[in-house]
Scaffold this motif. Sequence first.
Motif, PDB file in Angstrom:
ATOM      1  N   VAL A   1       1.225  14.839  -4.272  1.00  0.00           N
ATOM      2  CA  VAL A   1       1.211  16.248  -4.668  1.00  0.00           C
ATOM      3  C   VAL A   1      -0.136  16.589  -5.322  1.00  0.00           C
ATOM      4  O   VAL A   1      -0.740  17.619  -5.006  1.00  0.00           O
ATOM      5  CB  VAL A   1       2.395  16.581  -5.597  1.00  0.00           C
ATOM      6  N   VAL A   2      -0.606  15.742  -6.206  1.00  0.00           N
ATOM      7  CA  VAL A   2      -1.914  15.979  -6.849  1.00  0.00           C
ATOM      8  C   VAL A   2      -3.012  16.060  -5.791  1.00  0.00           C
ATOM      9  O   VAL A   2      -3.844  16.969  -5.803  1.00  0.00           O
ATOM     10  CB  VAL A   2      -2.227  14.885  -7.892  1.00  0.00           C
ATOM     11  N   PHE A   3      -3.018  15.120  -4.859  1.00  0.00           N
ATOM     12  CA  PHE A   3      -3.987  15.109  -3.764  1.00  0.00           C
ATOM     13  C   PHE A   3      -3.929  16.417  -2.975  1.00  0.00           C
ATOM     14  O   PHE A   3      -4.953  17.043  -2.689  1.00  0.00           O
ATOM     15  CB  PHE A   3      -3.707  13.898  -2.866  1.00  0.00           C
ATOM     16  N   GLY A   4      -2.710  16.849  -2.635  1.00  0.00           N
ATOM     17  CA  GLY A   4      -2.543  18.078  -1.856  1.00  0.00           C
ATOM     18  C   GLY A   4      -2.935  19.333  -2.605  1.00  0.00           C
ATOM     19  O   GLY A   4      -3.592  20.221  -2.049  1.00  0.00           O
ATOM     20  N   VAL A   5      -2.559  19.423  -3.873  1.00  0.00           N
ATOM     21  CA  VAL A   5      -2.910  20.606  -4.667  1.00  0.00           C
ATOM     22  C   VAL A   5      -4.429  20.697  -4.833  1.00  0.00           C
ATOM     23  O   VAL A   5      -5.010  21.778  -4.689  1.00  0.00           O
ATOM     24  CB  VAL A   5      -2.193  20.589  -6.030  1.00  0.00           C
ATOM     25  N   LYS A   6      -5.068  19.579  -5.109  1.00  0.00           N
ATOM     26  CA  LYS A   6      -6.534  19.585  -5.223  1.00  0.00           C
ATOM     27  C   LYS A   6      -7.183  20.035  -3.922  1.00  0.00           C
ATOM     28  O   LYS A   6      -8.113  20.841  -3.929  1.00  0.00           O
ATOM     29  CB  LYS A   6      -7.051  18.196  -5.602  1.00  0.00           C
TER      30      LYS A   6
ATOM     31  N   ALA B   1      -4.957  23.253   7.276  1.00  0.00           N
ATOM     32  CA  ALA B   1      -5.683  22.023   6.957  1.00  0.00           C
ATOM     33  C   ALA B   1      -4.681  20.891   6.802  1.00  0.00           C
ATOM     34  O   ALA B   1      -3.521  21.120   6.479  1.00  0.00           O
ATOM     35  CB  ALA B   1      -6.479  22.197   5.661  1.00  0.00           C
ATOM     36  N   MET B   2      -5.157  19.678   7.039  1.00  0.00           N
ATOM     37  CA  MET B   2      -4.324  18.505   6.795  1.00  0.00           C
ATOM     38  C   MET B   2      -5.227  17.311   6.520  1.00  0.00           C
ATOM     39  O   MET B   2      -6.387  17.295   6.907  1.00  0.00           O
ATOM     40  CB  MET B   2      -3.379  18.231   7.956  1.00  0.00           C
ATOM     41  N   ALA B   3      -4.657  16.356   5.807  1.00  0.00           N
ATOM     42  CA  ALA B   3      -5.404  15.148   5.472  1.00  0.00           C
ATOM     43  C   ALA B   3      -4.414  14.028   5.200  1.00  0.00           C
ATOM     44  O   ALA B   3      -3.272  14.265   4.802  1.00  0.00           O
ATOM     45  CB  ALA B   3      -6.274  15.390   4.243  1.00  0.00           C
ATOM     46  N   ALA B   4      -4.875  12.818   5.414  1.00  0.00           N
ATOM     47  CA  ALA B   4      -4.050  11.643   5.130  1.00  0.00           C
ATOM     48  C   ALA B   4      -4.976  10.491   4.788  1.00  0.00           C
ATOM     49  O   ALA B   4      -6.120  10.440   5.244  1.00  0.00           O
ATOM     50  CB  ALA B   4      -3.196  11.288   6.335  1.00  0.00           C
ATOM     51  N   HIS B   5      -4.487   9.593   3.958  1.00  0.00           N
ATOM     52  CA  HIS B   5      -5.231   8.371   3.699  1.00  0.00           C
ATOM     53  C   HIS B   5      -4.316   7.290   3.162  1.00  0.00           C
ATOM     54  O   HIS B   5      -3.204   7.552   2.726  1.00  0.00           O
ATOM     55  CB  HIS B   5      -6.445   8.606   2.792  1.00  0.00           C
ATOM     56  N   LYS B   6      -4.800   6.081   3.254  1.00  0.00           N
ATOM     57  CA  LYS B   6      -4.060   4.896   2.826  1.00  0.00           C
ATOM     58  C   LYS B   6      -4.711   4.383   1.553  1.00  0.00           C
ATOM     59  O   LYS B   6      -5.940   4.299   1.472  1.00  0.00           O
ATOM     60  CB  LYS B   6      -4.143   3.840   3.927  1.00  0.00           C
ATOM     61  N   ARG B   7      -3.884   4.061   0.558  1.00  0.00           N
ATOM     62  CA  ARG B   7      -4.392   3.563  -0.717  1.00  0.00           C
ATOM     63  C   ARG B   7      -3.829   2.171  -0.965  1.00  0.00           C
ATOM     64  O   ARG B   7      -2.632   1.966  -0.825  1.00  0.00           O
ATOM     65  CB  ARG B   7      -3.993   4.499  -1.852  1.00  0.00           C
ATOM     66  N   GLY B   8      -4.677   1.258  -1.331  1.00  0.00           N
ATOM     67  CA  GLY B   8      -4.259  -0.111  -1.597  1.00  0.00           C
ATOM     68  C   GLY B   8      -3.686  -0.261  -2.993  1.00  0.00           C
ATOM     69  O   GLY B   8      -4.236  -0.988  -3.813  1.00  0.00           O
TER      70      GLY B   8
ATOM     71  N   TYR C   1       0.832  -1.202   0.000  1.00  0.00           N
ATOM     72  CA  TYR C   1       0.000   0.000   0.000  1.00  0.00           C
ATOM     73  C   TYR C   1       0.867   1.253   0.000  1.00  0.00           C
ATOM     74  O   TYR C   1       2.077   1.192   0.176  1.00  0.00           O
ATOM     75  CB  TYR C   1      -0.953   0.014   1.200  1.00  0.00           C
ATOM     76  N   VAL C   2       0.185   2.385  -0.180  1.00  0.00           N
ATOM     77  CA  VAL C   2       0.820   3.696  -0.110  1.00  0.00           C
ATOM     78  C   VAL C   2       0.004   4.548   0.849  1.00  0.00           C
ATOM     79  O   VAL C   2      -1.230   4.554   0.783  1.00  0.00           O
ATOM     80  CB  VAL C   2       0.862   4.366  -1.507  1.00  0.00           C
ATOM     81  N   GLU C   3       0.673   5.249   1.737  1.00  0.00           N
ATOM     82  CA  GLU C   3       0.015   6.213   2.611  1.00  0.00           C
ATOM     83  C   GLU C   3       0.419   7.605   2.155  1.00  0.00           C
ATOM     84  O   GLU C   3       1.600   7.845   1.876  1.00  0.00           O
ATOM     85  CB  GLU C   3       0.428   6.003   4.062  1.00  0.00           C
ATOM     86  N   VAL C   4      -0.543   8.500   2.047  1.00  0.00           N
ATOM     87  CA  VAL C   4      -0.268   9.868   1.624  1.00  0.00           C
ATOM     88  C   VAL C   4      -0.766  10.832   2.692  1.00  0.00           C
ATOM     89  O   VAL C   4      -1.761  10.577   3.364  1.00  0.00           O
ATOM     90  CB  VAL C   4      -0.909  10.201   0.252  1.00  0.00           C
ATOM     91  N   GLY C   5      -0.043  11.929   2.833  1.00  0.00           N
ATOM     92  CA  GLY C   5      -0.428  12.955   3.785  1.00  0.00           C
ATOM     93  C   GLY C   5      -0.061  14.320   3.258  1.00  0.00           C
ATOM     94  O   GLY C   5       0.950  14.484   2.565  1.00  0.00           O
ATOM     95  N   VAL C   6      -0.903  15.301   3.554  1.00  0.00           N
ATOM     96  CA  VAL C   6      -0.645  16.673   3.142  1.00  0.00           C
ATOM     97  C   VAL C   6      -0.959  17.619   4.301  1.00  0.00           C
ATOM     98  O   VAL C   6      -1.847  17.352   5.110  1.00  0.00           O
ATOM     99  CB  VAL C   6      -1.468  17.085   1.895  1.00  0.00           C
ATOM    100  N   VAL C   7      -0.196  18.702   4.365  1.00  0.00           N
ATOM    101  CA  VAL C   7      -0.423  19.747   5.354  1.00  0.00           C
ATOM    102  C   VAL C   7      -0.392  21.076   4.627  1.00  0.00           C
ATOM    103  O   VAL C   7       0.556  21.366   3.889  1.00  0.00           O
ATOM    104  CB  VAL C   7       0.653  19.727   6.468  1.00  0.00           C
ATOM    105  N   VAL C   8      -1.433  21.878   4.808  1.00  0.00           N
ATOM    106  CA  VAL C   8      -1.509  23.222   4.227  1.00  0.00           C
ATOM    107  C   VAL C   8      -1.280  24.216   5.357  1.00  0.00           C
ATOM    108  O   VAL C   8      -1.972  24.172   6.382  1.00  0.00           O
ATOM    109  CB  VAL C   8      -2.882  23.473   3.567  1.00  0.00           C
TER     110      VAL C   8
END
Length: 88
Positions: free
Chosen positions: A49-54, A29-36, A13-20
């Motif tokens: 980066v795409v997730f964070g920019v959106k 703001a911040m968000a994180a999620h795990k993708r299978g 899996y991949v875990e992604v996280g962003v902090v604005v």
Amino acid sequence: MLNTYAHVREGEYVEVGVVVCDNGGKVLAMAAHKRGVRWGPDLAEAATVVFGVKMAMELGYMKIHLECDALCVATAVGKGDNGCSPIY
């Protein structure tokens, strides 16, 4: 400022996280999620980066200072191309 973080668990899996943050470093703001998915590091960083920019744009931020761990992703974003090399 947009900080992005990607963690790859090889073959699982991949875990992604962003902090604005604002210019002073205050977290807005911040968000994180795990993708299978089974992505390599460059693709994981690019997707983060795409997730964070959106997310930042949905919050109304149109001028974004990007900070990420993958030089090729940051360079590609700055140049508008796909500046990454495959990793074998």
